[in-house]
Enzyme design. Structure first.
Site, PDB file in Angstrom:
ATOM      1  N   GLU A 245      44.378  44.596  47.652  1.00 30.65           N
ATOM      2  CA  GLU A 245      45.058  45.583  46.433  1.00 30.65           C
ATOM      3  C   GLU A 245      44.078  45.303  45.923  1.00 30.65           C
ATOM      4  O   GLU A 245      43.897  44.978  44.922  1.00 30.65           O
ATOM      5  CB  GLU A 245      45.878  45.434  46.133  1.00 30.65           C
ATOM      6  CG  GLU A 245      47.643  45.070  46.935  1.00 30.65           C
ATOM      7  CD  GLU A 245      48.215  46.557  47.118  1.00 30.65           C
ATOM      8  OE1 GLU A 245      47.259  47.650  46.803  1.00 30.65           O
ATOM      9  OE2 GLU A 245      49.059  46.901  48.291  1.00 30.65           O
ATOM     10  N   CYS A 284      46.530  47.756  37.203  1.00 32.22           N
ATOM     11  CA  CYS A 284      45.648  48.692  38.713  1.00 32.22           C
ATOM     12  C   CYS A 284      46.428  50.504  38.580  1.00 32.22           C
ATOM     13  O   CYS A 284      45.629  51.234  39.247  1.00 32.22           O
ATOM     14  CB  CYS A 284      45.588  47.449  40.098  1.00 32.22           C
ATOM     15  SG  CYS A 284      47.259  47.409  40.018  1.00 32.22           S
TER      16      CYS A 284
HETATM   17  P1  NAP Z   1      38.234  39.693  40.462  1.00 35.99           P
HETATM   18  O1  NAP Z   1      37.067  39.362  39.863  1.00 35.99           O
HETATM   19  O2  NAP Z   1      37.921  40.843  41.850  1.00 35.99           O
HETATM   20  O3  NAP Z   1      38.980  38.819  41.276  1.00 35.99           O
HETATM   21  C1  NAP Z   1      40.083  38.610  41.954  1.00 35.99           C
HETATM   22  C2  NAP Z   1      40.980  37.161  42.502  1.00 35.99           C
HETATM   23  O4  NAP Z   1      39.872  36.845  43.188  1.00 35.99           O
HETATM   24  C3  NAP Z   1      40.848  36.207  41.298  1.00 35.99           C
HETATM   25  O5  NAP Z   1      41.576  35.108  41.616  1.00 35.99           O
HETATM   26  C4  NAP Z   1      39.476  35.352  41.436  1.00 35.99           C
HETATM   27  O6  NAP Z   1      39.486  33.964  41.656  1.00 35.99           O
HETATM   28  C5  NAP Z   1      39.482  36.069  43.031  1.00 35.99           C
HETATM   29  N1  NAP Z   1      37.876  35.808  44.149  1.00 35.99           N
HETATM   30  C6  NAP Z   1      36.843  36.051  43.295  1.00 35.99           C
HETATM   31  N2  NAP Z   1      35.599  35.339  43.751  1.00 35.99           N
HETATM   32  C7  NAP Z   1      36.688  34.396  44.482  1.00 35.99           C
HETATM   33  C8  NAP Z   1      36.273  33.555  46.206  1.00 35.99           C
HETATM   34  N3  NAP Z   1      34.413  33.679  46.326  1.00 35.99           N
HETATM   35  N4  NAP Z   1      37.013  33.424  46.794  1.00 35.99           N
HETATM   36  C9  NAP Z   1      38.311  33.212  46.567  1.00 35.99           C
HETATM   37  N5  NAP Z   1      38.953  34.076  45.317  1.00 35.99           N
HETATM   38  C10 NAP Z   1      38.133  34.261  44.326  1.00 35.99           C
HETATM   39  O7  NAP Z   1      39.514  40.734  40.422  1.00 35.99           O
HETATM   40  P2  NAP Z   1      39.578  40.990  38.774  1.00 35.99           P
HETATM   41  O8  NAP Z   1      38.632  40.374  37.621  1.00 35.99           O
HETATM   42  O9  NAP Z   1      40.828  39.500  38.290  1.00 35.99           O
HETATM   43  O10 NAP Z   1      40.667  41.805  38.367  1.00 35.99           O
HETATM   44  C11 NAP Z   1      40.697  42.839  37.907  1.00 35.99           C
HETATM   45  C12 NAP Z   1      40.151  44.376  38.877  1.00 35.99           C
HETATM   46  O11 NAP Z   1      41.867  44.121  40.373  1.00 35.99           O
HETATM   47  C13 NAP Z   1      40.429  45.637  39.044  1.00 35.99           C
HETATM   48  O12 NAP Z   1      39.300  46.158  39.096  1.00 35.99           O
HETATM   49  C14 NAP Z   1      41.680  46.402  38.995  1.00 35.99           C
HETATM   50  O13 NAP Z   1      41.796  47.423  39.943  1.00 35.99           O
HETATM   51  C15 NAP Z   1      42.368  45.635  40.267  1.00 35.99           C
HETATM   52  N6  NAP Z   1      43.684  45.498  40.235  1.00 35.99           N
HETATM   53  C16 NAP Z   1      43.809  46.209  41.720  1.00 35.99           C
HETATM   54  C17 NAP Z   1      45.414  46.449  41.352  1.00 35.99           C
HETATM   55  C18 NAP Z   1      46.211  46.650  42.668  1.00 35.99           C
HETATM   56  O14 NAP Z   1      47.681  46.436  43.017  1.00 35.99           O
HETATM   57  N7  NAP Z   1      45.074  47.142  43.855  1.00 35.99           N
HETATM   58  C19 NAP Z   1      46.359  45.059  40.844  1.00 35.99           C
HETATM   59  C20 NAP Z   1      45.826  44.044  39.325  1.00 35.99           C
HETATM   60  C21 NAP Z   1      44.270  44.495  40.155  1.00 35.99           C
HETATM   61  P3  NAP Z   1      38.950  34.125  39.783  1.00 35.99           P
HETATM   62  O15 NAP Z   1      39.787  34.218  39.041  1.00 35.99           O
HETATM   63  O16 NAP Z   1      39.401  32.237  39.733  1.00 35.99           O
HETATM   64  O17 NAP Z   1      37.264  34.385  39.987  1.00 35.99           O
END
Ligand code: NAP
Length: 663
Positions: A245, A284
């Site tokens: 997602e 999102c």
């Molecule tokens: P993100 O930076 O991509 O992080 C998402 C998750 O991935 C976090 O738990 C992060 O952990 C983890 N992660 C990052 N690198 C990783 C790795 N190498 N190995 C394992 N895990 C890793 O996104 P975010 O800033 O938290 O959220 C914002 C984004 O999420 C926006 O783009 C939004 O559109 C999207 N979103 C989508 C939905 C949906 O349902 N489609 C819902 C909510 C949000 P860390 O925090 O520890 O880096």
């Protein structure tokens, strides 16, 4: 959470900028965690039935509900207001309750989920097919985004546990202290089997490298992170199911029929105001693009300036604050950088990040930004407006010339979670839906008729799928029992009806019949066995019966009353008995009339009339216990398979009869 750890990462309050938590980035024994889930949590969960697990989820939701104040208290520091807590904390708990309830109503009290109908694979019916779903004997790794630390965890956890699969939850570091508190509350409840739920705060280490084909990764976050994680060699080599997602530039389209001053126009402005400012736009599903008739662009901007001007920004603990802060200083930087990209293609018409008022908090210490409204005069050549997701309170208004143009602009997002249409005109709704539905996970249509009860453009509901094609990740979550299937494996089972009935716990035609002592209506739920069958003596159908039924009910349809007219109909040889007469006679033939354990008839499913019955024919009824599902402590649902046959043994009608039977 705060403790000595060489690799720990400090987490600051979104409001004060002070460090309030620390997430461990130390070395994890990921294999031990996976082993614990696979060898302890999984077997314990799989020993339970779907109903056992649904009951466990309900108890867990109630337990969380009684401890939610602690989660509210912590969540303020993520920048969230009280209203935001209702979406995250209460919305998460409600999602668990809906899935628990659906698990009890729509899944069996057993270990095998039947997916669809029996497929007839042979002429005589001795070899049939049936799709079934069973829990995967692996582990679900949930990687969540920062914006909904409770809902984001629970909307994945509920279907996972209901499926019978243990979970390892890895929240985003920025808000992991709220998730940690929720996990602690759940573990302290003692309701979960050991190994069913584990948490990683901080980095996942090499966990993804150790996954196999029975495991599932469910990821929510940015498209960039999803792309990276999808390419983990173990995930590719072992075909690990990867649910994603990710980003989404959701659109809201104002119908050409909606004029300023109408209820629908005011509704459009309210929806946009709400979507831009709830969770400070870190949602999102938030509206990022408003696609409105060119003639209405000025009125929409004017209306939104008024609506956004009413939004108070500040310390979310204070009364009267509508919008809190972004989650972190880093997120604020990201939002402002991306706002600058939008600014290359659009003009800001509301909200200056350098001159806005913050109440009850230090504007520069916290991660505050104002709602920012842009107008894009040339949406056809714009790129960032359609492709750069600003995860904050920013949205862009653009004009369209006609409906195909509106659809083209909405679809320029290359796949989103939701698109909304505000219109009173069903033909506008239909034309737009047909041209945008393939690009959007959900199409939300609202107007003055539905607005009082509508659930909001941005609210994913546990009953409906959440997810979208393309940029949004190409996956689905939620959607009722569909969500549970992501954590199970679907197998096509082939064999004789007897073998398949034994495996699924559901009787199917062709399986052996059983007889019990006395009439089945005299026995209680627990005393009835699957396959137990009653055969009735035949009953003759006469013209008097048909006349009587026609007069009594008023159903004097010509096929029952007029021999010549009925014969002109390609389906009938002449006058035929009413289908409902046959059903009524069948009840009279199989019912045991005395007061007893059968409490109520709650409906019929899959009714088919297969062959006409003419005066002089006789019918017999076969009534078989097909499936049993406990409902409450005092009764359960018994599903009976009923077949009516005529004097030459041809089936004339078939259906499932649902009854409630005392335990
Ligand atoms: P993100 O930076 O991509 O992080 C998402 C998750 O991935 C976090 O738990 C992060 O952990 C983890 N992660 C990052 N690198 C990783 C790795 N190498 N190995 C394992 N895990 C890793 O996104 P975010 O800033 O938290 O959220 C914002 C984004 O999420 C926006 O783009 C939004 O559109 C999207 N979103 C989508 C939905 C949906 O349902 N489609 C819902 C909510 C949000 P860390 O925090 O520890 O880096």
């Amino acid at each position: 959470m705060i403790g000595p750890d060489d690799h720990a990462r400090d987490i600051a309050s979104a409001i004060t900028g002070q460090v309030i938590a620390r997430a461990g980035h130390g070395r994890l024994d990921t294999q031990a965690m996976l082993d614990h889930a696979r060898t302890v949590g999984g077997p314990a969960l799989r020993a339970m039935t779907f109903h056992d697990r649904a009951r466990m989820l309900k108890a867990l939701a109630r337990h969380l509900d009684s401890h939610k104040q602690a989660l509210y208290d912590l969540s303020f520091d993520t920048g969230a207001t009280r209203k935001d807590h209702l979406i995250d904390v209460d919305g998460g708990i409600a999602t668990v309750l809906v899935l628990a309830s659906k698990g009890r109503r729509e899944m069996p009290d057993g270990h095998v989920y039947i997916d669809g109908e029996v497929e007839q694979l042979s002429r005589q019916g001795t070899f049939v097919g049936q799709h079934i779903c069973v829990p995967r004997p692996g582990v679900a790794v949930h990687i969540n985004a920062f914006n909904f630390p409770v809902w984001g965890m629970l909307e994945k956890l509920a279907p996972t546990l209901l499926a019978g699969v243990p979970a390892i939850v890895k929240p985003a570091t920025a808000t992991c202290y709220v998730t940690e508190a929720a996990v602690r509350i759940m573990l302290d409840s003692g309701l979960l089997p050991d190994g069913a739920l584990q948490l990683v705060s901080g980095g996942l280490g090499d966990m993804l490298d150790r996954l196999n084909g029975q495991d599932v990764v469910s990821f929510t976050g940015s498209a960039a992170t999803a792309l990276k994680l999808r390419q983990t060699p173990a995930i590719l080599e072992n075909a690990v199911r990867f649910i994603a997602e990710q980003d989404s530039l959701n659109a809201s389209i104002l119908g050409p029929d909606v004029q300023p001053g109408t209820e629908a126009f005011a509704l459009f402005l309210r929806e946009v105001q709400h979507e831009m400012t709830v969770k400070a736009g870190q949602k999102c599903t938030a509206i990022r693009r408003m696609i409105v008739p060119r003639a209405q662009v000025a009125a929409v901007i004017e209306g939104l300036r008024d609506a956004l001007g009413q939004i108070t920004i500040g310390d979310p603990r204070a009364d009267g604050i509508h919008m809190g802060a972004l989650v972190s200083a880093a997120q604020k930087r990201d939002v402002l950088e991306k706002a600058a990209l939008i600014g290359q293609e659009a003009t800001r018409v509301f909200g200056d990040p350098d001159t806005f008022t913050v109440l009850g908090a230090d504007r520069d210490a916290g991660a505050f930004v104002p709602p920012m409204l842009y107008h894009c005069a040339d949406p056809d050549s714009a790129q960032h407006v359609h492709h750069t997701e600003v995860f904050g309170p920013l949205a862009t208004v653009m004009g369209y010339r006609d409906l195909p143009h509106a659809a083209e602009l909405a679809n320029r997002g290359q796949g989103s979670l939701v698109a909304s249409v505000i219109t009173d005109d069903p033909s506008v709704a239909r034309e737009l839906t047909l041209s945008i539905a393939a690009f959007h996970g959900r199409v939300y249509i609202n107007n003055a008729t539905s607005m009082a009860e509508s659930t909001g453009h941005g609210a994913p509901l546990p009953h409906l799928i959440h997810g979208g094609p393309g940029r949004a990740g190409g996956s689905e979550e939620l959607g009722g029992i569909r969500a549970v299937k992501h954590y199970m494996h679907r197998t096509a089972l082939q064999g004789s009806p007897e073998i398949l009935s034994a495996i699924t716990g559901t009787w199917m035609p062709g399986s052996p019949e059983a007889t019990g002592p006395g009439h089945p209506f005299t026995r209680r739920f627990d005393q009835l066995t699957i396959g137990e069958t009653l055969h009735t003596p035949p009953r003759l159908i006469s013209s008097d019966d048909i006349d009587h039924f026609a007069t009594f009910t008023g159903d004097r349809f010509y096929a029952h009353m007029d021999d010549a007219a009925a014969a002109r109909n390609p389906f009938f040889p002449g006058r035929v008995a009413h289908g409902y007469l046959l059903l009524s006679f069948a009840a009279g033939m199989f019912v045991q009339p005395d007061e007893g354990p059968v409490l109520a008839n709650t409906g019929l499913d899959s009714l088919r009339f297969m062959k006409p019955v003419t005066p002089g024919d006789s019918i017999t009824v076969r009534l078989t216990v097909k499936a049993k599902t406990p409902r409450t402590k005092s009764y359960g649902e018994v599903r009976w398979h009923v077949t009516l046959t005529n004097q030459t043994d041809d089936p004339v009608a078939e259906y499932d009869l649902l009854t409630m039977v005392a335990l």
